[in-house]
Design a protein around this motif. Structure first.
Motif, PDB file in Angstrom:
ATOM      1  N   LEU A  48       0.818  -1.202   0.000  1.00  0.00           N
ATOM      2  CA  LEU A  48       0.000   0.000   0.000  1.00  0.00           C
ATOM      3  C   LEU A  48       0.859   1.263   0.000  1.00  0.00           C
ATOM      4  CD1 LEU A  48      -2.816  -1.036   2.511  1.00  0.00           C
ATOM      5  CD2 LEU A  48      -3.006  -0.830   0.025  1.00  0.00           C
ATOM      6  N   GLU A  49       1.944   1.217   0.767  1.00  0.00           N
ATOM      7  CA  GLU A  49       2.841   2.365   0.801  1.00  0.00           C
ATOM      8  C   GLU A  49       3.455   2.619  -0.573  1.00  0.00           C
ATOM      9  OE1 GLU A  49       5.571   1.278   3.830  1.00  0.00           O
ATOM     10  OE2 GLU A  49       4.279   1.908   5.493  1.00  0.00           O
ATOM     11  N   GLN A  50       3.837   1.524  -1.270  1.00  0.00           N
ATOM     12  CA  GLN A  50       4.414   1.688  -2.597  1.00  0.00           C
ATOM     13  C   GLN A  50       3.377   2.234  -3.585  1.00  0.00           C
ATOM     14  OE1 GLN A  50       5.857  -2.306  -3.222  1.00  0.00           O
ATOM     15  NE2 GLN A  50       7.914  -1.816  -2.468  1.00  0.00           N
ATOM     16  N   GLN A  51       2.132   1.715  -3.485  1.00  0.00           N
ATOM     17  CA  GLN A  51       1.078   2.212  -4.357  1.00  0.00           C
ATOM     18  C   GLN A  51       0.812   3.695  -4.095  1.00  0.00           C
ATOM     19  OE1 GLN A  51      -2.419  -0.215  -4.014  1.00  0.00           O
ATOM     20  NE2 GLN A  51      -1.377  -2.086  -4.609  1.00  0.00           N
ATOM     21  N   LEU A  96       1.124   6.601  -6.760  1.00  0.00           N
ATOM     22  CA  LEU A  96      -0.004   7.478  -7.064  1.00  0.00           C
ATOM     23  C   LEU A  96       0.356   8.939  -6.805  1.00  0.00           C
ATOM     24  CD1 LEU A  96      -3.001   5.426  -5.615  1.00  0.00           C
ATOM     25  CD2 LEU A  96      -2.473   5.844  -8.026  1.00  0.00           C
ATOM     26  N   THR A  97       1.123   9.164  -5.735  1.00  0.00           N
ATOM     27  CA  THR A  97       1.556  10.532  -5.436  1.00  0.00           C
ATOM     28  C   THR A  97       2.426  11.079  -6.552  1.00  0.00           C
ATOM     29  OG1 THR A  97       1.466  10.113  -3.053  1.00  0.00           O
ATOM     30  CG2 THR A  97       2.794  11.975  -3.783  1.00  0.00           C
ATOM     31  N   GLU A  98       3.333  10.243  -7.031  1.00  0.00           N
ATOM     32  CA  GLU A  98       4.207  10.667  -8.118  1.00  0.00           C
ATOM     33  C   GLU A  98       3.413  10.894  -9.399  1.00  0.00           C
ATOM     34  OE1 GLU A  98       7.479  11.849 -10.196  1.00  0.00           O
ATOM     35  OE2 GLU A  98       7.241  11.569  -8.033  1.00  0.00           O
ATOM     36  N   ARG A 137       2.993  14.351 -11.523  1.00  0.00           N
ATOM     37  CA  ARG A 137       3.269  14.495 -12.954  1.00  0.00           C
ATOM     38  C   ARG A 137       2.045  15.039 -13.696  1.00  0.00           C
ATOM     39  NH1 ARG A 137       5.467   9.276 -12.425  1.00  0.00           N
ATOM     40  NH2 ARG A 137       3.723   8.460 -13.663  1.00  0.00           N
ATOM     41  N   GLN A 138       0.862  14.508 -13.334  1.00  0.00           N
ATOM     42  CA  GLN A 138      -0.353  14.960 -14.001  1.00  0.00           C
ATOM     43  C   GLN A 138      -0.631  16.431 -13.706  1.00  0.00           C
ATOM     44  OE1 GLN A 138      -3.190  12.067 -12.581  1.00  0.00           O
ATOM     45  NE2 GLN A 138      -2.918  10.763 -14.383  1.00  0.00           N
ATOM     46  N   ASN A 139      -0.378  16.842 -12.463  1.00  0.00           N
ATOM     47  CA  ASN A 139      -0.572  18.246 -12.113  1.00  0.00           C
ATOM     48  C   ASN A 139       0.363  19.143 -12.908  1.00  0.00           C
ATOM     49  OD1 ASN A 139      -2.616  17.771 -10.282  1.00  0.00           O
ATOM     50  ND2 ASN A 139      -1.247  17.655  -8.515  1.00  0.00           N
ATOM     51  N   GLU A 140       1.597  18.664 -13.082  1.00  0.00           N
ATOM     52  CA  GLU A 140       2.548  19.439 -13.870  1.00  0.00           C
ATOM     53  C   GLU A 140       2.091  19.526 -15.326  1.00  0.00           C
ATOM     54  OE1 GLU A 140       6.208  17.405 -13.241  1.00  0.00           O
ATOM     55  OE2 GLU A 140       6.600  18.319 -11.283  1.00  0.00           O
ATOM     56  N   GLN A 141       1.588  18.390 -15.850  1.00  0.00           N
ATOM     57  CA  GLN A 141       1.094  18.388 -17.224  1.00  0.00           C
ATOM     58  C   GLN A 141      -0.113  19.308 -17.371  1.00  0.00           C
ATOM     59  OE1 GLN A 141       0.338  14.248 -17.969  1.00  0.00           O
ATOM     60  NE2 GLN A 141       2.513  13.705 -18.174  1.00  0.00           N
TER      61      GLN A 141
END
Length: 429
Positions: free
Chosen positions: A111-114, A118-120, A124-128
Protein backbone atom coordinates in the motif's frame (compact mmCIF):
# COMPACT_ATOMS: atom_id res chain seq x y z
CA UNK A 1 16.04 -21.81 11.45
CA UNK A 2 16.57 -20.77 7.85
CA UNK A 3 15.24 -24.08 6.58
CA UNK A 4 12.18 -23.85 8.82
CA UNK A 5 11.40 -20.34 7.64
CA UNK A 6 11.92 -21.30 4.00
CA UNK A 7 9.40 -24.16 4.33
CA UNK A 8 6.82 -21.88 5.99
CA UNK A 9 6.95 -19.21 3.32
CA UNK A 10 7.27 -21.58 0.37
CA UNK A 11 3.83 -23.03 1.13
CA UNK A 12 2.43 -19.50 1.19
CA UNK A 13 3.85 -18.52 -2.21
CA UNK A 14 6.18 -15.90 -0.69
CA UNK A 15 9.58 -15.62 -2.40
CA UNK A 16 12.54 -15.55 0.02
CA UNK A 17 16.26 -14.76 0.03
CA UNK A 18 18.46 -16.18 2.80
CA UNK A 19 21.70 -15.08 4.39
CA UNK A 20 23.75 -16.66 7.19
CA UNK A 21 25.22 -13.37 8.39
CA UNK A 22 24.46 -9.69 8.55
CA UNK A 23 27.14 -8.87 5.96
CA UNK A 24 25.68 -11.38 3.53
CA UNK A 25 22.22 -9.96 4.12
CA UNK A 26 23.38 -6.41 3.39
CA UNK A 27 25.02 -7.61 0.18
CA UNK A 28 21.72 -9.17 -0.95
CA UNK A 29 19.93 -5.87 -0.36
CA UNK A 30 22.24 -4.18 -2.86
CA UNK A 31 21.40 -6.63 -5.64
CA UNK A 32 17.75 -7.54 -4.96
CA UNK A 33 14.50 -5.75 -4.36
CA UNK A 34 13.32 -6.67 -0.87
CA UNK A 35 10.02 -5.76 0.78
CA UNK A 36 10.54 -7.31 4.24
CA UNK A 37 13.50 -8.45 6.37
CA UNK A 38 13.32 -11.01 9.21
CA UNK A 39 16.43 -11.06 11.37
CA UNK A 40 17.48 -13.19 14.31
CA UNK A 41 18.75 -11.22 17.28
CA UNK A 42 21.80 -13.44 17.80
CA UNK A 43 24.15 -13.48 14.78
CA UNK A 44 27.92 -13.49 14.26
CA UNK A 45 29.69 -10.15 13.67
CA UNK A 46 26.69 -7.98 14.64
CA UNK A 47 23.36 -8.53 16.37
CA UNK A 48 19.92 -8.14 14.88
CA UNK A 49 19.40 -4.67 16.34
CA UNK A 50 22.45 -3.27 14.53
CA UNK A 51 21.63 -5.16 11.33
CA UNK A 52 18.04 -3.81 11.18
CA UNK A 53 19.39 -0.33 11.82
CA UNK A 54 21.54 -0.68 8.68
CA UNK A 55 18.58 -2.10 6.75
CA UNK A 56 16.60 0.96 7.69
CA UNK A 57 19.43 3.21 6.47
CA UNK A 58 19.45 1.34 3.16
CA UNK A 59 15.67 1.64 2.61
CA UNK A 60 13.39 2.98 5.29
CA UNK A 61 10.37 1.50 3.53
CA UNK A 62 11.47 -2.13 4.07
CA UNK A 63 9.39 -3.81 6.79
CA UNK A 64 11.60 -5.12 9.64
CA UNK A 65 10.79 -8.08 11.98
CA UNK A 66 13.05 -9.32 14.78
CA UNK A 67 13.21 -12.93 16.04
CA UNK A 68 14.46 -13.06 19.60
CA UNK A 69 14.88 -15.78 22.14
CA UNK A 70 16.42 -13.55 24.78
CA UNK A 71 14.71 -13.02 28.06
CA UNK A 72 16.63 -9.77 28.48
CA UNK A 73 14.15 -7.04 27.65
CA UNK A 74 16.92 -4.46 27.14
CA UNK A 75 18.06 -6.20 23.96
CA UNK A 76 14.58 -6.00 22.46
CA UNK A 77 14.24 -2.35 23.42
CA UNK A 78 17.54 -1.60 21.70
CA UNK A 79 16.30 -3.29 18.53
CA UNK A 80 13.14 -1.22 18.57
CA UNK A 81 15.01 2.05 19.13
CA UNK A 82 17.94 1.52 16.75
CA UNK A 83 16.36 -0.57 14.04
CA UNK A 84 12.86 0.88 14.34
CA UNK A 85 11.45 -2.58 13.84
CA UNK A 86 7.79 -3.01 13.02
CA UNK A 87 7.29 -6.21 15.05
CA UNK A 88 9.28 -8.64 17.18
CA UNK A 89 8.45 -12.34 17.56
CA UNK A 90 9.68 -14.58 20.34
CA UNK A 91 11.23 -17.96 19.58
CA UNK A 92 9.96 -20.55 19.21
CA UNK A 93 7.35 -19.01 16.95
CA UNK A 94 3.97 -20.22 15.80
CA UNK A 95 4.00 -20.66 12.01
CA UNK A 96 0.46 -19.39 11.55
CA UNK A 97 1.08 -16.28 13.64
CA UNK A 98 4.32 -15.61 11.80
CA UNK A 99 2.61 -15.87 8.41
CA UNK A 100 -0.12 -13.47 9.52
CA UNK A 101 2.45 -10.94 10.73
CA UNK A 102 4.44 -11.18 7.49
CA UNK A 103 1.39 -10.90 5.25
CA UNK A 104 0.18 -7.87 7.16
CA UNK A 105 3.58 -6.21 6.79
CA UNK A 106 3.75 -7.04 3.08
CA UNK A 107 0.27 -5.65 2.50
CA UNK A 108 1.23 -2.45 4.29
CA UNK A 109 4.43 -2.27 2.24
CA UNK A 110 2.44 -2.72 -0.97
CA UNK A 111 0.00 0.00 0.00
CA UNK A 112 2.84 2.36 0.80
CA UNK A 113 4.41 1.69 -2.60
CA UNK A 114 1.08 2.21 -4.36
CA UNK A 115 0.59 5.45 -2.47
CA UNK A 116 4.05 6.63 -3.48
CA UNK A 117 3.36 5.72 -7.10
CA UNK A 118 0.00 7.48 -7.06
CA UNK A 119 1.56 10.53 -5.44
CA UNK A 120 4.21 10.67 -8.12
CA UNK A 121 1.61 10.13 -10.84
CA UNK A 122 -0.54 12.92 -9.42
CA UNK A 123 2.47 15.21 -9.31
CA UNK A 124 3.27 14.49 -12.95
CA UNK A 125 -0.35 14.96 -14.00
CA UNK A 126 -0.57 18.25 -12.11
CA UNK A 127 2.55 19.44 -13.87
CA UNK A 128 1.09 18.39 -17.22
CA UNK A 129 -2.19 20.10 -16.39
CA UNK A 130 -0.36 23.25 -15.36
CA UNK A 131 1.57 23.19 -18.62
CA UNK A 132 -1.66 22.60 -20.56
CA UNK A 133 -3.34 25.50 -18.77
CA UNK A 134 -0.40 27.75 -19.52
CA UNK A 135 -0.55 26.70 -23.16
CA UNK A 136 -4.30 27.29 -23.27
CA UNK A 137 -3.93 30.70 -21.67
CA UNK A 138 -1.29 31.57 -24.24
CA UNK A 139 -3.60 30.55 -27.07
CA UNK A 140 -6.50 32.55 -25.65
CA UNK A 141 -4.24 35.58 -25.21
CA UNK A 142 -2.98 35.25 -28.78
CA UNK A 143 -6.52 34.93 -30.14
CA UNK A 144 -7.64 37.93 -28.10
CA UNK A 145 -4.80 40.00 -29.52
CA UNK A 146 -5.99 39.18 -33.06
CA UNK A 147 -9.54 40.23 -32.26
CA UNK A 148 -8.54 43.54 -30.68
CA UNK A 149 -8.04 45.20 -34.08
CA UNK A 150 -11.62 44.54 -35.16
CA UNK A 151 -13.48 44.17 -31.88
CA UNK A 152 -12.02 46.97 -29.77
CA UNK A 153 -13.36 46.82 -26.27
CA UNK A 154 -15.44 43.70 -27.06
CA UNK A 155 -12.42 41.44 -26.54
CA UNK A 156 -12.74 41.67 -22.74
CA UNK A 157 -16.37 40.55 -22.89
CA UNK A 158 -15.52 37.70 -25.27
CA UNK A 159 -12.63 36.56 -23.09
CA UNK A 160 -14.91 36.36 -20.06
CA UNK A 161 -17.47 34.57 -22.23
CA UNK A 162 -15.09 31.62 -22.62
CA UNK A 163 -15.04 31.03 -18.86
CA UNK A 164 -18.50 32.09 -17.68
CA UNK A 165 -21.62 30.19 -18.65
CA UNK A 166 -23.93 32.97 -17.48
CA UNK A 167 -22.24 35.51 -19.72
CA UNK A 168 -22.69 33.12 -22.64
CA UNK A 169 -26.44 33.14 -22.02
CA UNK A 170 -26.38 36.95 -21.84
CA UNK A 171 -24.73 37.18 -25.25
CA UNK A 172 -27.11 34.62 -26.72
CA UNK A 173 -30.06 36.58 -25.34
CA UNK A 174 -28.73 39.77 -26.92
CA UNK A 175 -28.29 38.10 -30.30
CA UNK A 176 -31.77 36.63 -30.06
CA UNK A 177 -33.28 40.07 -29.44
CA UNK A 178 -31.52 41.44 -32.50
CA UNK A 179 -33.45 38.84 -34.49
CA UNK A 180 -36.87 39.46 -32.95
CA UNK A 181 -36.46 43.24 -32.77
CA UNK A 182 -37.11 43.70 -29.06
CA UNK A 183 -33.78 45.02 -27.86
CA UNK A 184 -33.21 45.14 -24.11
CA UNK A 185 -36.43 43.34 -23.17
CA UNK A 186 -34.81 40.14 -21.89
CA UNK A 187 -32.11 42.01 -19.97
CA UNK A 188 -34.67 44.22 -18.24
CA UNK A 189 -36.86 41.22 -17.43
CA UNK A 190 -33.83 39.33 -16.14
CA UNK A 191 -32.78 42.15 -13.80
CA UNK A 192 -36.30 42.49 -12.40
CA UNK A 193 -36.73 38.74 -12.05
CA UNK A 194 -33.42 38.16 -10.29
CA UNK A 195 -33.95 40.92 -7.73
CA UNK A 196 -37.53 39.79 -7.10
CA UNK A 197 -36.39 36.18 -6.62
CA UNK A 198 -33.81 37.34 -4.07
CA UNK A 199 -36.39 39.26 -2.07
CA UNK A 200 -38.79 36.32 -2.14
CA UNK A 201 -36.12 34.19 -0.45
CA UNK A 202 -35.39 31.73 -3.26
CA UNK A 203 -32.20 29.66 -3.08
CA UNK A 204 -29.07 30.64 -4.99
CA UNK A 205 -29.72 27.89 -7.54
CA UNK A 206 -33.31 29.00 -8.03
CA UNK A 207 -32.25 32.65 -8.39
CA UNK A 208 -29.72 31.62 -11.02
CA UNK A 209 -32.34 29.62 -12.95
CA UNK A 210 -34.81 32.51 -12.78
CA UNK A 211 -32.19 34.94 -14.10
CA UNK A 212 -31.17 32.68 -16.98
CA UNK A 213 -34.76 31.79 -17.81
CA UNK A 214 -35.65 35.48 -18.02
CA UNK A 215 -32.76 36.06 -20.41
CA UNK A 216 -33.99 33.35 -22.80
CA UNK A 217 -37.72 33.21 -22.03
CA UNK A 218 -38.56 34.28 -25.60
CA UNK A 219 -36.11 31.93 -27.30
CA UNK A 220 -39.09 30.19 -28.94
CA UNK A 221 -39.81 33.41 -30.85
CA UNK A 222 -36.60 33.16 -32.81
CA UNK A 223 -38.32 30.96 -35.38
CA UNK A 224 -41.18 33.41 -35.98
CA UNK A 225 -41.66 34.57 -39.57
CA UNK A 226 -40.58 38.15 -40.28
CA UNK A 227 -44.20 39.32 -40.43
CA UNK A 228 -44.64 38.55 -36.71
CA UNK A 229 -41.48 40.24 -35.51
CA UNK A 230 -41.97 43.62 -33.88
CA UNK A 231 -45.77 43.31 -34.06
CA UNK A 232 -47.77 43.68 -30.81
CA UNK A 233 -49.45 40.49 -29.64
CA UNK A 234 -52.85 42.17 -29.86
CA UNK A 235 -52.30 42.66 -33.61
CA UNK A 236 -51.62 39.00 -34.44
CA UNK A 237 -53.83 37.15 -36.90
CA UNK A 238 -55.49 33.90 -35.70
CA UNK A 239 -52.75 31.88 -37.40
CA UNK A 240 -50.06 34.05 -35.84
CA UNK A 241 -51.69 33.78 -32.43
CA UNK A 242 -51.65 30.01 -32.70
CA UNK A 243 -47.98 30.11 -33.62
CA UNK A 244 -47.28 32.51 -30.74
CA UNK A 245 -48.95 30.19 -28.21
CA UNK A 246 -46.52 27.43 -29.19
CA UNK A 247 -43.35 29.42 -28.51
CA UNK A 248 -42.99 28.30 -24.84
CA UNK A 249 -42.89 24.68 -26.00
CA UNK A 250 -40.38 25.51 -28.73
CA UNK A 251 -38.27 27.37 -26.18
CA UNK A 252 -38.24 24.41 -23.80
CA UNK A 253 -37.29 22.05 -26.64
CA UNK A 254 -34.37 24.31 -27.58
CA UNK A 255 -32.98 24.35 -24.03
CA UNK A 256 -33.60 20.75 -22.93
CA UNK A 257 -30.42 19.48 -24.61
CA UNK A 258 -28.30 21.47 -22.11
CA UNK A 259 -28.15 19.70 -18.74
CA UNK A 260 -27.38 22.99 -16.96
CA UNK A 261 -30.63 24.47 -18.22
CA UNK A 262 -33.17 21.82 -17.21
CA UNK A 263 -34.71 24.06 -14.55
CA UNK A 264 -34.50 27.01 -16.91
CA UNK A 265 -36.33 25.08 -19.63
CA UNK A 266 -39.19 24.32 -17.23
CA UNK A 267 -39.58 28.01 -16.37
CA UNK A 268 -39.54 28.94 -20.07
CA UNK A 269 -42.35 26.47 -20.80
CA UNK A 270 -44.52 27.76 -17.95
CA UNK A 271 -43.99 31.52 -18.12
CA UNK A 272 -47.31 32.09 -19.95
CA UNK A 273 -49.37 29.96 -17.54
CA UNK A 274 -51.90 31.74 -15.30
CA UNK A 275 -52.80 31.31 -11.66
CA UNK A 276 -56.42 30.51 -12.63
CA UNK A 277 -55.37 27.81 -15.11
CA UNK A 278 -56.35 29.76 -18.24
CA UNK A 279 -52.82 30.24 -19.55
CA UNK A 280 -50.88 28.30 -22.17
CA UNK A 281 -49.47 25.96 -23.37
CA UNK A 282 -50.60 23.44 -20.69
CA UNK A 283 -53.33 25.26 -18.79
CA UNK A 284 -51.57 24.79 -15.43
CA UNK A 285 -53.08 26.30 -12.27
CA UNK A 286 -51.34 27.95 -9.30
CA UNK A 287 -49.99 24.90 -7.41
CA UNK A 288 -48.44 23.44 -10.57
CA UNK A 289 -46.64 26.57 -11.75
CA UNK A 290 -43.08 26.91 -10.46
CA UNK A 291 -42.23 30.16 -8.67
CA UNK A 292 -39.61 31.02 -11.28
CA UNK A 293 -42.25 30.99 -14.03
CA UNK A 294 -44.57 33.18 -11.94
CA UNK A 295 -41.78 35.73 -11.50
CA UNK A 296 -40.78 35.81 -15.17
CA UNK A 297 -44.44 36.13 -16.21
CA UNK A 298 -44.93 39.29 -14.16
CA UNK A 299 -41.59 40.83 -15.17
CA UNK A 300 -42.13 40.12 -18.86
CA UNK A 301 -45.66 41.52 -18.93
CA UNK A 302 -44.61 44.60 -16.97
CA UNK A 303 -41.82 45.35 -19.44
CA UNK A 304 -44.08 44.64 -22.42
CA UNK A 305 -46.70 47.04 -21.09
CA UNK A 306 -44.17 49.81 -20.61
CA UNK A 307 -42.63 49.30 -24.08
CA UNK A 308 -45.78 48.70 -26.13
CA UNK A 309 -45.20 45.04 -26.94
CA UNK A 310 -48.61 43.86 -25.73
CA UNK A 311 -50.67 46.62 -27.31
CA UNK A 312 -50.41 49.55 -29.66
CA UNK A 313 -49.37 52.02 -26.98
CA UNK A 314 -46.91 52.12 -24.15
CA UNK A 315 -48.17 52.29 -20.59
CA UNK A 316 -46.76 54.51 -17.91
CA UNK A 317 -45.14 52.82 -14.92
CA UNK A 318 -48.16 53.71 -12.75
CA UNK A 319 -50.69 52.33 -15.23
CA UNK A 320 -48.65 49.15 -15.76
CA UNK A 321 -48.53 48.58 -12.02
CA UNK A 322 -52.30 49.04 -11.76
CA UNK A 323 -52.78 46.46 -14.50
CA UNK A 324 -50.58 44.03 -12.60
CA UNK A 325 -52.62 44.56 -9.44
CA UNK A 326 -55.75 43.89 -11.46
CA UNK A 327 -54.41 40.50 -12.50
CA UNK A 328 -53.55 39.27 -8.99
CA UNK A 329 -54.87 35.76 -8.21
CA UNK A 330 -56.17 35.32 -11.76
CA UNK A 331 -53.16 35.93 -13.96
CA UNK A 332 -50.40 36.70 -11.46
CA UNK A 333 -49.12 35.55 -8.07
CA UNK A 334 -49.90 38.16 -5.40
CA UNK A 335 -46.54 37.91 -3.60
CA UNK A 336 -44.65 38.27 -6.88
CA UNK A 337 -46.58 41.37 -7.99
CA UNK A 338 -46.26 43.13 -4.65
CA UNK A 339 -42.55 42.33 -4.36
CA UNK A 340 -41.74 43.31 -7.94
CA UNK A 341 -43.46 46.68 -7.65
CA UNK A 342 -41.22 47.43 -4.66
CA UNK A 343 -38.20 46.35 -6.73
CA UNK A 344 -39.20 48.71 -9.57
CA UNK A 345 -39.57 51.63 -7.17
CA UNK A 346 -36.20 50.90 -5.53
CA UNK A 347 -34.40 50.56 -8.88
CA UNK A 348 -35.88 53.84 -10.09
CA UNK A 349 -34.67 55.59 -6.95
CA UNK A 350 -31.20 54.08 -7.26
CA UNK A 351 -30.95 55.06 -10.95
CA UNK A 352 -31.30 58.72 -10.04
CA UNK A 353 -27.91 58.52 -8.35
CA UNK A 354 -26.13 57.10 -11.42
CA UNK A 355 -23.49 59.35 -12.98
CA UNK A 356 -23.01 59.91 -16.72
CA UNK A 357 -19.26 59.83 -17.34
CA UNK A 358 -16.83 60.28 -20.21
CA UNK A 359 -14.72 57.16 -20.79
CA UNK A 360 -11.58 59.25 -20.38
CA UNK A 361 -12.49 59.68 -16.72
CA UNK A 362 -13.02 55.96 -16.06
CA UNK A 363 -10.93 54.39 -13.30
CA UNK A 364 -10.39 50.75 -12.24
CA UNK A 365 -12.95 49.68 -9.65
CA UNK A 366 -15.80 51.76 -11.06
CA UNK A 367 -19.04 49.85 -11.65
CA UNK A 368 -21.15 50.10 -14.81
CA UNK A 369 -24.66 51.19 -13.79
CA UNK A 370 -26.48 50.50 -17.07
CA UNK A 371 -25.90 48.19 -20.00
CA UNK A 372 -23.44 49.49 -22.58
CA UNK A 373 -25.19 48.81 -25.88
CA UNK A 374 -23.87 48.97 -29.44
CA UNK A 375 -25.61 50.88 -32.22
CA UNK A 376 -27.22 47.60 -33.32
CA UNK A 377 -28.62 46.85 -29.88
CA UNK A 378 -26.05 44.27 -28.78
CA UNK A 379 -24.94 44.42 -25.15
CA UNK A 380 -21.21 45.14 -25.02
CA UNK A 381 -20.89 45.27 -21.23
CA UNK A 382 -23.66 44.37 -18.79
CA UNK A 383 -24.75 46.51 -15.88
CA UNK A 384 -22.78 45.63 -12.77
CA UNK A 385 -19.51 45.12 -14.65
CA UNK A 386 -16.51 46.18 -12.55
CA UNK A 387 -13.89 47.91 -14.68
CA UNK A 388 -10.30 46.78 -14.31
CA UNK A 389 -7.20 48.56 -15.58
CA UNK A 390 -7.06 46.56 -18.81
CA UNK A 391 -10.64 47.28 -19.90
CA UNK A 392 -10.39 50.94 -18.89
CA UNK A 393 -7.42 51.28 -21.24
CA UNK A 394 -9.17 49.42 -24.06
CA UNK A 395 -12.30 51.56 -23.80
CA UNK A 396 -10.22 54.75 -23.82
CA UNK A 397 -8.13 53.56 -26.79
CA UNK A 398 -11.28 52.66 -28.72
CA UNK A 399 -12.81 56.11 -28.13
CA UNK A 400 -9.60 57.85 -29.21
CA UNK A 401 -9.05 55.62 -32.24
CA UNK A 402 -12.61 55.99 -33.55
CA UNK A 403 -12.76 59.72 -32.78
CA UNK A 404 -16.02 59.43 -30.85
CA UNK A 405 -16.92 60.81 -27.44
CA UNK A 406 -18.09 57.71 -25.61
CA UNK A 407 -20.00 58.15 -22.37
CA UNK A 408 -21.60 55.66 -20.02
CA UNK A 409 -23.44 55.41 -16.72
CA UNK A 410 -21.45 54.59 -13.58
CA UNK A 411 -22.68 53.90 -10.06
CA UNK A 412 -22.08 56.93 -7.90
CA UNK A 413 -20.84 54.99 -4.89
CA UNK A 414 -18.02 53.45 -6.96
CA UNK A 415 -16.54 56.80 -8.05
CA UNK A 416 -13.58 58.26 -6.09
CA UNK A 417 -14.28 61.78 -4.81
CA UNK A 418 -11.51 63.36 -6.91
CA UNK A 419 -12.84 61.96 -10.22
CA UNK A 420 -14.39 64.22 -12.87
CA UNK A 421 -18.04 63.68 -13.69
CA UNK A 422 -19.99 64.34 -16.86
CA UNK A 423 -23.70 64.72 -16.20
CA UNK A 424 -25.50 64.84 -19.56
CA UNK A 425 -29.18 64.01 -19.11
CA UNK A 426 -30.58 62.12 -22.06
CA UNK A 427 -27.28 61.77 -23.97
CA UNK A 428 -26.52 58.58 -25.88
CA UNK A 429 -24.16 56.08 -24.18
Amino acid sequence: MLSALRRVFRTQGIATLQATSAAEGLALLKTHRVDLVISDMRMPEMDGARFLELVRSHDEGIARILLTGYADISATIAAINKGAIHRYISKPWDDQDLVLVVREALIRRGLEQQNAELTELTKRQNEQLRDANQTLESRVAARTAELQQINGMLDAAYEDLDNTFVLAVNVFSSLMEMRVGNSGHSRRVADLSRETAKRLGLSDREIRDVHLAALVHDVGNIGFPDAMLGKPVSAYTPEETQRYRRHPIDGETTLMALSQLQGVARIVRQHHERMDGKGFPDGLAAPEIVMGARIVAVASDLDDMMHGNLGDQRSTAERAQRMLHGGIDTRYDRSVVETMIKVVDDLAAAAKADVHMDVRDLRPGMVLARDLVSSRGAILLAAGYVFDERVVKQVGDFSAREGVRLTLWVRKNSIPQDTKRLDIPGSQS
